[in-house]
Design a protein around this motif. Sequence first.
Motif, PDB file in Angstrom:
ATOM      1  N   GLY A  88       0.813  -1.211   0.000  1.00  0.00           N
ATOM      2  CA  GLY A  88       0.000   0.000   0.000  1.00  0.00           C
ATOM      3  C   GLY A  88       0.846   1.262   0.000  1.00  0.00           C
ATOM      4  N   SER A  89       1.947   1.216   0.696  1.00  0.00           N
ATOM      5  CA  SER A  89       2.847   2.372   0.707  1.00  0.00           C
ATOM      6  C   SER A  89       3.401   2.634  -0.690  1.00  0.00           C
ATOM      7  CB  SER A  89       3.990   2.130   1.699  1.00  0.00           C
ATOM      8  OG  SER A  89       4.854   3.236   1.738  1.00  0.00           O
ATOM      9  N   ALA A  90       3.810   1.586  -1.373  1.00  0.00           N
ATOM     10  CA  ALA A  90       4.322   1.727  -2.742  1.00  0.00           C
ATOM     11  C   ALA A  90       3.232   2.242  -3.678  1.00  0.00           C
ATOM     12  CB  ALA A  90       4.867   0.389  -3.241  1.00  0.00           C
ATOM     13  N   THR A  91       2.023   1.746  -3.494  1.00  0.00           N
ATOM     14  CA  THR A  91       0.903   2.189  -4.327  1.00  0.00           C
ATOM     15  C   THR A  91       0.648   3.676  -4.149  1.00  0.00           C
ATOM     16  OG1 THR A  91      -0.134   0.009  -4.252  1.00  0.00           O
ATOM     17  CG2 THR A  91      -1.567   1.866  -4.785  1.00  0.00           C
ATOM     18  N   ARG A  92       0.665   4.141  -2.904  1.00  0.00           N
ATOM     19  CA  ARG A  92       0.373   5.557  -2.636  1.00  0.00           C
ATOM     20  C   ARG A  92       1.405   6.479  -3.272  1.00  0.00           C
ATOM     21  NH1 ARG A  92      -1.207   3.037   1.906  1.00  0.00           N
ATOM     22  NH2 ARG A  92       0.755   3.400   3.026  1.00  0.00           N
ATOM     23  N   VAL A  93       2.664   6.082  -3.270  1.00  0.00           N
ATOM     24  CA  VAL A  93       3.704   6.929  -3.873  1.00  0.00           C
ATOM     25  C   VAL A  93       3.437   7.099  -5.367  1.00  0.00           C
ATOM     26  CG1 VAL A  93       6.166   7.046  -4.447  1.00  0.00           C
ATOM     27  CG2 VAL A  93       5.457   6.427  -2.134  1.00  0.00           C
ATOM     28  N   VAL A  94       3.128   6.021  -6.044  1.00  0.00           N
ATOM     29  CA  VAL A  94       2.871   6.084  -7.491  1.00  0.00           C
ATOM     30  C   VAL A  94       1.544   6.792  -7.757  1.00  0.00           C
ATOM     31  CG1 VAL A  94       2.559   4.727  -9.602  1.00  0.00           C
ATOM     32  CG2 VAL A  94       4.278   4.046  -7.919  1.00  0.00           C
ATOM     33  N   ARG A  95       0.523   6.491  -6.941  1.00  0.00           N
ATOM     34  CA  ARG A  95      -0.779   7.160  -7.100  1.00  0.00           C
ATOM     35  C   ARG A  95      -0.634   8.674  -7.006  1.00  0.00           C
ATOM     36  NH1 ARG A  95      -4.078   6.947  -1.987  1.00  0.00           N
ATOM     37  NH2 ARG A  95      -2.562   8.582  -1.585  1.00  0.00           N
ATOM     38  N   ASP A  96       0.107   9.132  -6.006  1.00  0.00           N
ATOM     39  CA  ASP A  96       0.257  10.572  -5.818  1.00  0.00           C
ATOM     40  C   ASP A  96       0.933  11.232  -7.016  1.00  0.00           C
ATOM     41  OD1 ASP A  96      -0.976  10.236  -3.377  1.00  0.00           O
ATOM     42  OD2 ASP A  96       0.844  10.549  -2.191  1.00  0.00           O
ATOM     43  N   ARG A  97       1.933  10.578  -7.575  1.00  0.00           N
ATOM     44  CA  ARG A  97       2.607  11.147  -8.748  1.00  0.00           C
ATOM     45  C   ARG A  97       1.686  11.138  -9.961  1.00  0.00           C
ATOM     46  NH1 ARG A  97       5.833  15.078 -10.342  1.00  0.00           N
ATOM     47  NH2 ARG A  97       7.050  14.530 -12.172  1.00  0.00           N
ATOM     48  N   ALA A  98       0.923  10.058 -10.127  1.00  0.00           N
ATOM     49  CA  ALA A  98      -0.025   9.992 -11.248  1.00  0.00           C
ATOM     50  C   ALA A  98      -1.037  11.126 -11.143  1.00  0.00           C
ATOM     51  CB  ALA A  98      -0.740   8.640 -11.260  1.00  0.00           C
ATOM     52  N   LEU A  99      -1.586  11.332  -9.965  1.00  0.00           N
ATOM     53  CA  LEU A  99      -2.575  12.401  -9.776  1.00  0.00           C
ATOM     54  C   LEU A  99      -1.955  13.780 -10.001  1.00  0.00           C
ATOM     55  CD1 LEU A  99      -4.490  11.014  -6.662  1.00  0.00           C
ATOM     56  CD2 LEU A  99      -5.198  10.951  -9.073  1.00  0.00           C
ATOM     57  N   GLN A 100      -0.721  13.941  -9.584  1.00  0.00           N
ATOM     58  CA  GLN A 100      -0.025  15.214  -9.787  1.00  0.00           C
ATOM     59  C   GLN A 100       0.164  15.507 -11.274  1.00  0.00           C
ATOM     60  OE1 GLN A 100       4.089  15.279  -8.446  1.00  0.00           O
ATOM     61  NE2 GLN A 100       3.730  17.288  -7.527  1.00  0.00           N
ATOM     62  N   LEU A 101       0.613  14.513 -12.030  1.00  0.00           N
ATOM     63  CA  LEU A 101       0.817  14.723 -13.464  1.00  0.00           C
ATOM     64  C   LEU A 101      -0.508  14.913 -14.192  1.00  0.00           C
ATOM     65  CD1 LEU A 101       3.706  12.191 -14.170  1.00  0.00           C
ATOM     66  CD2 LEU A 101       3.859  14.683 -13.986  1.00  0.00           C
ATOM     67  N   GLU A 102      -1.541  14.197 -13.779  1.00  0.00           N
ATOM     68  CA  GLU A 102      -2.858  14.381 -14.394  1.00  0.00           C
ATOM     69  C   GLU A 102      -3.394  15.788 -14.116  1.00  0.00           C
ATOM     70  OE1 GLU A 102      -4.372   9.734 -14.354  1.00  0.00           O
ATOM     71  OE2 GLU A 102      -5.013  11.072 -12.743  1.00  0.00           O
ATOM     72  N   ALA A 103      -3.141  16.307 -12.927  1.00  0.00           N
ATOM     73  CA  ALA A 103      -3.557  17.678 -12.609  1.00  0.00           C
ATOM     74  C   ALA A 103      -2.810  18.675 -13.484  1.00  0.00           C
ATOM     75  CB  ALA A 103      -3.319  17.975 -11.127  1.00  0.00           C
ATOM     76  N   SER A 104      -1.529  18.448 -13.702  1.00  0.00           N
ATOM     77  CA  SER A 104      -0.755  19.330 -14.586  1.00  0.00           C
ATOM     78  C   SER A 104      -1.307  19.294 -15.997  1.00  0.00           C
ATOM     79  CB  SER A 104       0.720  18.918 -14.596  1.00  0.00           C
ATOM     80  OG  SER A 104       1.294  19.110 -13.326  1.00  0.00           O
ATOM     81  N   LEU A 105      -1.676  18.141 -16.452  1.00  0.00           N
ATOM     82  CA  LEU A 105      -2.241  18.002 -17.790  1.00  0.00           C
ATOM     83  C   LEU A 105      -3.572  18.752 -17.895  1.00  0.00           C
ATOM     84  CD1 LEU A 105      -1.773  16.757 -20.556  1.00  0.00           C
ATOM     85  CD2 LEU A 105      -2.892  14.679 -19.727  1.00  0.00           C
ATOM     86  N   ARG A 106      -4.385  18.674 -16.863  1.00  0.00           N
ATOM     87  CA  ARG A 106      -5.655  19.418 -16.865  1.00  0.00           C
ATOM     88  C   ARG A 106      -5.419  20.919 -16.915  1.00  0.00           C
ATOM     89  NH1 ARG A 106      -6.964  15.373 -13.300  1.00  0.00           N
ATOM     90  NH2 ARG A 106      -6.691  16.675 -11.471  1.00  0.00           N
ATOM     91  N   ILE A 107      -4.373  21.382 -16.261  1.00  0.00           N
ATOM     92  CA  ILE A 107      -4.043  22.819 -16.317  1.00  0.00           C
ATOM     93  C   ILE A 107      -3.755  23.230 -17.755  1.00  0.00           C
ATOM     94  CG2 ILE A 107      -2.267  24.511 -15.682  1.00  0.00           C
ATOM     95  CD1 ILE A 107      -2.131  23.037 -12.946  1.00  0.00           C
ATOM     96  N   LEU A 108      -3.011  22.406 -18.474  1.00  0.00           N
ATOM     97  CA  LEU A 108      -2.701  22.720 -19.873  1.00  0.00           C
ATOM     98  C   LEU A 108      -3.943  22.712 -20.754  1.00  0.00           C
ATOM     99  CD1 LEU A 108       0.610  20.793 -20.553  1.00  0.00           C
ATOM    100  CD2 LEU A 108       0.302  23.248 -20.229  1.00  0.00           C
ATOM    101  N   GLN A 109      -4.919  21.941 -20.367  1.00  0.00           N
ATOM    102  CA  GLN A 109      -6.124  21.819 -21.193  1.00  0.00           C
ATOM    103  C   GLN A 109      -7.128  22.940 -20.947  1.00  0.00           C
ATOM    104  OE1 GLN A 109      -7.140  17.850 -19.961  1.00  0.00           O
ATOM    105  NE2 GLN A 109      -5.871  16.900 -21.545  1.00  0.00           N
ATOM    106  N   ILE A 110      -6.927  23.762 -19.952  1.00  0.00           N
ATOM    107  CA  ILE A 110      -7.894  24.821 -19.625  1.00  0.00           C
ATOM    108  C   ILE A 110      -8.076  25.775 -20.811  1.00  0.00           C
ATOM    109  CG2 ILE A 110      -8.297  26.874 -18.203  1.00  0.00           C
ATOM    110  CD1 ILE A 110      -7.080  25.272 -15.859  1.00  0.00           C
ATOM    111  N   GLU A 111      -6.985  26.293 -21.324  1.00  0.00           N
ATOM    112  CA  GLU A 111      -7.086  27.264 -22.405  1.00  0.00           C
ATOM    113  C   GLU A 111      -7.302  26.603 -23.768  1.00  0.00           C
ATOM    114  OE1 GLU A 111      -3.792  29.930 -22.221  1.00  0.00           O
ATOM    115  OE2 GLU A 111      -4.196  30.430 -20.138  1.00  0.00           O
ATOM    116  N   ALA A 112      -7.076  25.315 -23.837  1.00  0.00           N
ATOM    117  CA  ALA A 112      -7.245  24.608 -25.104  1.00  0.00           C
ATOM    118  C   ALA A 112      -8.710  24.340 -25.419  1.00  0.00           C
ATOM    119  CB  ALA A 112      -6.463  23.294 -25.056  1.00  0.00           C
ATOM    120  N   GLN A 113      -9.576  24.574 -24.457  1.00  0.00           N
ATOM    121  CA  GLN A 113     -10.995  24.270 -24.673  1.00  0.00           C
ATOM    122  C   GLN A 113     -11.726  25.358 -25.370  1.00  0.00           C
ATOM    123  OE1 GLN A 113     -12.557  23.210 -20.835  1.00  0.00           O
ATOM    124  NE2 GLN A 113     -11.244  21.428 -20.683  1.00  0.00           N
TER     125      GLN A 113
END
Length: 113
Positions: A88-113
């Motif tokens: 579970g500890s290993a999962t959380r580390v990867v989950r947090d990074r995935a969510l962080q990168l997905e949030a960054s991607l959503r930021i880039l998509q704001i003006e693209a809409q």
Amino acid sequence: MALNLCLDNPANGSTSAQTRCEVQAESAYDRRMNAAYGALLRTLPRRAAGELRNAQRTWLAFRDAQRMADAALFATRQGTMYVPMQGGSATRVVRDRALQLEASLRILQIEAQ
């Protein structure tokens, strides 16, 4: 959500089944992280993509160091219940990074809409 469903399934009550749930969740988050990372690299300007690449390399070193620290911690414990906890500890580390990168991607998509 899929992790919770897997862990809550009565058929997955054993330590090995719970560990398998964690491994599957980590793998799914790793795929999400890599998809978001790839999309960001394709979308960002060259300099920003380079900074992201450097950050990801640093994160990979952190992930590996955290796994070693967790392994040292859990080596001090006795009992099978700690095996899925370590997963579970290993999962959380990867989950947090995935969510962080997905949030960054959503930021880039704001003006693209």
